[in-house]
Design an enzyme around this catalytic site. Structure first.
Site, PDB file in Angstrom:
ATOM      1  N   TYR A  67     -99.235 -14.622  82.506  1.00  0.00           N
ATOM      2  CA  TYR A  67    -100.018 -13.418  82.257  1.00  0.00           C
ATOM      3  C   TYR A  67     -99.823 -12.979  80.813  1.00  0.00           C
ATOM      4  O   TYR A  67     -98.853 -12.308  80.462  1.00  0.00           O
ATOM      5  CB  TYR A  67     -99.622 -12.302  83.212  1.00  0.00           C
ATOM      6  CG  TYR A  67     -99.843 -12.603  84.679  1.00  0.00           C
ATOM      7  CD1 TYR A  67    -100.653 -13.668  85.086  1.00  0.00           C
ATOM      8  CD2 TYR A  67     -99.252 -11.831  85.673  1.00  0.00           C
ATOM      9  CE1 TYR A  67    -100.856 -13.954  86.423  1.00  0.00           C
ATOM     10  CE2 TYR A  67     -99.461 -12.100  87.019  1.00  0.00           C
ATOM     11  CZ  TYR A  67    -100.252 -13.168  87.386  1.00  0.00           C
ATOM     12  OH  TYR A  67    -100.450 -13.445  88.723  1.00  0.00           O
TER      13      TYR A  67
ATOM     14  N   HIS B 279     -95.924 -21.151  91.202  1.00  0.00           N
ATOM     15  CA  HIS B 279     -97.224 -20.640  90.811  1.00  0.00           C
ATOM     16  C   HIS B 279     -98.285 -21.736  90.836  1.00  0.00           C
ATOM     17  O   HIS B 279     -98.260 -22.652  90.018  1.00  0.00           O
ATOM     18  CB  HIS B 279     -97.115 -20.039  89.401  1.00  0.00           C
ATOM     19  CG  HIS B 279     -98.228 -19.112  89.051  1.00  0.00           C
ATOM     20  ND1 HIS B 279     -98.275 -18.428  87.860  1.00  0.00           N
ATOM     21  CD2 HIS B 279     -99.351 -18.739  89.726  1.00  0.00           C
ATOM     22  CE1 HIS B 279     -99.359 -17.671  87.819  1.00  0.00           C
ATOM     23  NE2 HIS B 279    -100.030 -17.857  88.938  1.00  0.00           N
TER      24      HIS B 279
END
Length: 312
Positions: free
Chosen positions: A52, A125
């Site tokens: 992010y 992830h």
């Protein structure tokens, strides 16, 4: 529902991809105001990831949570990807690394940005296409990190439910985060993943309840699962909004509360980029949604029949 988790996840959390600049940049002042609003609303769960904003979301959490007044935060982050900066130190490429060394290096860099000695949840992830690497090195690394106390719980964070369910079936998974696949517009997680998690005691965190914005504001310029919304899906979202309006319920309230109709769901995380969004989403999470609306949404196909209160 705690299940395998050694702690209770807060019912509502904040996803921090927007604080990392997803879709548009967020200023430092707005990031701080977002977290201050979270503190005022009593929100303590924050989901983040190195990807992010090339670490920006984690860095902002590390620097801004305490000044914002958030005490005892619950933090989940992710691993499996390494940030490789350019020689001048600016953000560079993001590469997969499912080796134990890579998993540990990713976590260590996350802890450094977060200013913490441990995190509450560590997800692998998006390992959709890497089952051999997960089996061989990544998942065993997660277990060792949990045994060492560097993380309290382990799991997988993914968009696609089929590989996620396969991982839950094979491994000892405390918690999963599924994004965009259990919403008023998308019931994919209900087929296999959620019943499986209920049987295994795996807690479920649901992200993407607005399907990247469409269910927050069903307008022609909205995004739907990270792409411009097709006309058919825009029409469905507007129909859902209109049904909610007949009962005096904001669409956002139904969208945020829908996942809790399934008993496997422990928490919902909603991406926020401003104090106003935090305040609005917190209010939506508390808004009273009558069973009569859930039944009406069920009749219209927005709520699976087996989850409609009073019909199960």
């Amino acid at each position: 529902m705690t299940g395998r988790l050694p702690f209770d996840l807060p019912r509502l959390g904040i996803g921090t991809a927007p604080l990392g600049g997803l879709f548009e940049e967020v200023s430092e002042a707005d990031a701080a105001a977002t977290l201050e609003a979270a503190a005022r609303e009593g929100i303590t769960y924050f989901d983040t990831a190195p990807r992010y904003g090339h670490g920006q979301a984690e860095d902002r959490l590390g620097r801004l949570l305490a000044p914002a007044g958030v005490t005892a935060p619950v933090i989940s982050t992710k691993t499996g990807w390494l940030l490789r900066p350019k020689p001048d130190g600016s953000p560079g490429e993001v590469v997969t690394d499912w080796t134990e060394a890579g998993i540990r290096a990713s976590l260590e860099s996350s802890l450094d940005r977060l200013g913490r000695s441990s995190v509450d949840v560590l997800y692998l992830h998006d390992p959709d296409a890497f089952p051999d690497e997960v089996r061989r090195s990544a998942y065993p690394a997660l277990r060792r990190l949990r045994d060492e106390g560097l993380v309290r719980a382990i799991g997988f964070g993914m968009n696609n439910t089929a590989p996620l369910a396969a991982y839950v079936a094979e491994f000892d998974v405390d918690v999963v985060l599924v994004a965009g696949r259990f919403s008023l517009l998308d019931h994919d997680a209900l087929g296999t993943l959620l019943p499986l998690c209920l049987r295994t005691g795996t807690s479920v965190v649901v992200g993407g309840v607005f399907n990247t914005g469409l269910l927050a504001d069903p307008s022609p310029g909205a995004m739907f699962n990270y792409r411009p919304v097709p006309e058919r899906d825009l029409a469905r979202a507007r129909r859902c909004r209109d049904l909610c309006a007949e009962y005096g319920v904001p669409l956002a309230a139904a969208a945020i509360q829908f996942p809790f109709l399934h008993p496997a769901v422990a928490s919902v995380v909603v991406g926020c980029r401003s104090a106003g969004e935090v305040t609005a989403n917190a209010a939506a999470s508390r808004f009273s949604v009558p069973d009569t609306l859930w039944r009406r949404l069920g009749q219209a196909g927005f709520v699976p029949p087996e989850l409609v209160p009073g019909l199960a």
